[in-house]
Design a protein around this motif. Structure first.
Motif, PDB file in Angstrom:
ATOM      1  N   ASP A 151      -7.080  10.150  21.721  1.00 57.87           N
ATOM      2  CA  ASP A 151      -7.887   9.029  22.206  1.00 57.87           C
ATOM      3  C   ASP A 151      -9.038   9.532  23.073  1.00 57.87           C
ATOM      4  N   GLY A 152     -10.223   8.968  22.844  1.00 58.51           N
ATOM      5  CA  GLY A 152     -11.410   9.413  23.572  1.00 58.51           C
ATOM      6  C   GLY A 152     -11.993  10.637  22.908  1.00 58.51           C
ATOM      7  N   GLY A 153     -12.961  11.269  23.519  1.00 58.02           N
ATOM      8  CA  GLY A 153     -13.551  12.479  22.942  1.00 58.02           C
ATOM      9  C   GLY A 153     -14.323  12.176  21.683  1.00 58.02           C
ATOM     10  N   GLN A 154     -14.046  12.937  20.622  1.00 58.68           N
ATOM     11  CA  GLN A 154     -14.740  12.783  19.346  1.00 58.68           C
ATOM     12  C   GLN A 154     -14.290  11.513  18.623  1.00 58.68           C
ATOM     13  N   VAL A 155     -15.176  10.992  17.764  1.00 57.52           N
ATOM     14  CA  VAL A 155     -14.811   9.841  16.949  1.00 57.52           C
ATOM     15  C   VAL A 155     -13.795  10.283  15.902  1.00 57.52           C
ATOM     16  N   PRO A 156     -12.962   9.354  15.413  1.00 56.72           N
ATOM     17  CA  PRO A 156     -11.998   9.726  14.373  1.00 56.72           C
ATOM     18  C   PRO A 156     -12.695  10.363  13.176  1.00 56.72           C
ATOM     19  N   SER A 157     -12.067  11.394  12.619  1.00 58.37           N
ATOM     20  CA  SER A 157     -12.652  12.081  11.465  1.00 58.37           C
ATOM     21  C   SER A 157     -12.333  11.352  10.164  1.00 58.37           C
ATOM     22  N   ARG A 158     -11.363  10.435  10.210  1.00 53.53           N
ATOM     23  CA  ARG A 158     -11.030   9.648   9.024  1.00 53.53           C
ATOM     24  C   ARG A 158     -10.446   8.313   9.473  1.00 53.53           C
ATOM     25  N   PHE A 159     -10.921   7.251   8.860  1.00 49.18           N
ATOM     26  CA  PHE A 159     -10.421   5.914   9.169  1.00 49.18           C
ATOM     27  C   PHE A 159     -10.578   5.075   7.911  1.00 49.18           C
ATOM     28  N   ASP A 160      -9.541   5.093   7.062  1.00 52.93           N
ATOM     29  CA  ASP A 160      -9.594   4.409   5.774  1.00 52.93           C
ATOM     30  C   ASP A 160      -9.519   2.894   5.942  1.00 52.93           C
ATOM     31  N   ASN A 161     -10.178   2.194   5.026  1.00 52.03           N
ATOM     32  CA  ASN A 161     -10.027   0.753   4.908  1.00 52.03           C
ATOM     33  C   ASN A 161      -8.888   0.499   3.925  1.00 52.03           C
ATOM     34  N   ILE A 162      -8.019  -0.445   4.248  1.00 53.83           N
ATOM     35  CA  ILE A 162      -6.887  -0.772   3.385  1.00 53.83           C
ATOM     36  C   ILE A 162      -7.327  -1.828   2.375  1.00 53.83           C
ATOM     37  N   SER A 163      -7.033  -1.567   1.106  1.00 54.43           N
ATOM     38  CA  SER A 163      -7.339  -2.519   0.037  1.00 54.43           C
ATOM     39  C   SER A 163      -6.094  -2.670  -0.834  1.00 54.43           C
ATOM     40  N   LEU A 164      -5.556  -3.909  -0.891  1.00 59.98           N
ATOM     41  CA  LEU A 164      -4.327  -4.193  -1.617  1.00 59.98           C
ATOM     42  C   LEU A 164      -4.518  -5.372  -2.562  1.00 59.98           C
ATOM     43  N   LYS A 165      -3.631  -5.482  -3.551  1.00 62.75           N
ATOM     44  CA  LYS A 165      -3.657  -6.593  -4.492  1.00 62.75           C
ATOM     45  C   LYS A 165      -3.091  -7.853  -3.839  1.00 62.75           C
ATOM     46  N   ALA A 166      -3.651  -8.996  -4.189  1.00 63.55           N
ATOM     47  CA  ALA A 166      -3.164 -10.275  -3.674  1.00 63.55           C
ATOM     48  C   ALA A 166      -1.785 -10.590  -4.259  1.00 63.55           C
ATOM     49  N   ASN A 167      -0.992 -11.327  -3.472  1.00 58.33           N
ATOM     50  CA  ASN A 167       0.320 -11.830  -3.905  1.00 58.33           C
ATOM     51  C   ASN A 167       1.190 -10.738  -4.526  1.00 58.33           C
ATOM     52  N   THR A 168       1.259  -9.609  -3.835  1.00 53.33           N
ATOM     53  CA  THR A 168       1.996  -8.443  -4.329  1.00 53.33           C
ATOM     54  C   THR A 168       2.924  -7.925  -3.225  1.00 53.33           C
ATOM     55  N   THR A 169       4.081  -7.420  -3.641  1.00 56.87           N
ATOM     56  CA  THR A 169       5.044  -6.857  -2.690  1.00 56.87           C
ATOM     57  C   THR A 169       4.978  -5.335  -2.765  1.00 56.87           C
ATOM     58  N   TYR A 170       4.920  -4.707  -1.586  1.00 56.58           N
ATOM     59  CA  TYR A 170       4.838  -3.256  -1.459  1.00 56.58           C
ATOM     60  C   TYR A 170       5.957  -2.756  -0.554  1.00 56.58           C
TER      61      TYR A 170
ATOM     62  N   THR B 112       1.378   4.441  -5.646  1.00 54.58           N
ATOM     63  CA  THR B 112       1.347   4.502  -4.183  1.00 54.58           C
ATOM     64  C   THR B 112      -0.077   4.710  -3.718  1.00 54.58           C
ATOM     65  N   GLN B 113      -0.479   3.911  -2.731  1.00 58.25           N
ATOM     66  CA  GLN B 113      -1.785   4.071  -2.086  1.00 58.25           C
ATOM     67  C   GLN B 113      -1.529   4.510  -0.650  1.00 58.25           C
ATOM     68  N   THR B 114      -2.273   5.525  -0.213  1.00 57.11           N
ATOM     69  CA  THR B 114      -2.137   6.017   1.156  1.00 57.11           C
ATOM     70  C   THR B 114      -3.442   5.775   1.900  1.00 57.11           C
ATOM     71  N   PHE B 115      -3.319   5.192   3.086  1.00 57.16           N
ATOM     72  CA  PHE B 115      -4.474   4.911   3.951  1.00 57.16           C
ATOM     73  C   PHE B 115      -4.239   5.615   5.279  1.00 57.16           C
ATOM     74  N   THR B 116      -5.242   6.379   5.726  1.00 55.30           N
ATOM     75  CA  THR B 116      -5.051   7.287   6.859  1.00 55.30           C
ATOM     76  C   THR B 116      -6.056   7.050   7.979  1.00 55.30           C
ATOM     77  N   PHE B 117      -5.552   7.186   9.196  1.00 58.50           N
ATOM     78  CA  PHE B 117      -6.372   7.263  10.411  1.00 58.50           C
ATOM     79  C   PHE B 117      -6.133   8.655  10.971  1.00 58.50           C
ATOM     80  N   ARG B 118      -7.219   9.393  11.270  1.00 55.46           N
ATOM     81  CA  ARG B 118      -7.081  10.744  11.833  1.00 55.46           C
ATOM     82  C   ARG B 118      -8.089  10.923  12.964  1.00 55.46           C
ATOM     83  N   ASP B 119      -7.578  11.300  14.124  1.00 56.61           N
ATOM     84  CA  ASP B 119      -8.394  11.595  15.307  1.00 56.61           C
ATOM     85  C   ASP B 119      -7.753  12.804  15.981  1.00 56.61           C
ATOM     86  N   THR B 120      -8.117  14.014  15.527  1.00 62.15           N
ATOM     87  CA  THR B 120      -7.386  15.225  15.923  1.00 62.15           C
ATOM     88  C   THR B 120      -7.499  15.589  17.396  1.00 62.15           C
ATOM     89  N   ASP B 121      -8.453  15.015  18.124  1.00 62.65           N
ATOM     90  CA  ASP B 121      -8.508  15.307  19.559  1.00 62.65           C
ATOM     91  C   ASP B 121      -7.877  14.195  20.394  1.00 62.65           C
TER      92      ASP B 121
END
Length: 182
Positions: free
Chosen positions: A57-76, A46-55
């Motif tokens: 929309d607006g205000g501070q920039v997100p503290s976490r914004f993962d890039n998603i990377s997956l295998k080609a031609n694969t079912t998840y 299992t791969q987990t990709f997270t977006f986190r912006d604790t304040d």
């Protein structure tokens, strides 16, 4: 004359028809954290990709914004966790979305579309998709975006508006993850 005016005012105040008053708005959820969990079918990986912006929309920039990377031609198997971490303790909104499934729709859109297709694995009480769980199938290698939207589609004047499409309602979240399929 004063008594007549007071009596007329009393009729005006008590004569208001509350049935014609609009229902209070069902407000959008504050979602500060979105975690996408991709579990490769036939594997325990299992791969987990997270977006986190604790304040929010607006205000501070997100503290976490993962890039998603997956295998080609694969079912998840794809599941999502939604949190409001603006308060302590954090509120798990995934269970709230499940409880109010007749009012919510998650939409997963890859751009270009050839990178990933999503198939819903859950439905609400009227057999419309929800999107808390489903299947993601990657295509050939490439890069692009995966847009994740949670549409809030509460009833309007007591009439259900969710119809399985994106159109009714408003966004609780609308996030573009960078997506790499390799």
């Amino acid at each position: 004359m004063g008594l007549l005016l007071a009596g007329g005012l009393g009729l005006f105040i008590t004569g208001c028809d509350r049935a014609n008053e609009p229902e209070p708005a069902d407000e959008n959820e504050l979602i500060t954290t979105v975690s996408l969990k991709f579990t490769q079918q036939g594997s325990a990986t299992t791969q987990t990709f997270t977006f986190r912006d604790t304040d929010g929309d607006g205000g501070q920039v997100p503290s976490r914004f993962d890039n998603i990377s997956l295998k080609a031609n694969t079912t998840y198997t794809l599941t999502i966790d939604l949190l409001d971490e603006s308060k302590s303790p954090a509120t798990n909104l995934t269970s709230e979305i499940q409880e109010k499934k007749d009012e919510h729709l998650l939409v997963y859109t890859a751009n270009p579309a050839s990178l990933l297709t999503y198939t819903y694995g859950d439905v609400d009480g009227r057999n419309f998709p929800i999107g808390l769980a489903g299947t993601a199938r990657t295509g050939a290698a490439g890069t692009g975006k995966l847009t994740v939207r949670l549409r809030h589609q509460p009833p309007v004047n007591g009439v259900a508006v969710k119809n399985g499409t994106v159109a009714p309602g408003s966004d609780d979240i609308n996030i573009d993850f960078n997506l790499t399929v390799q």
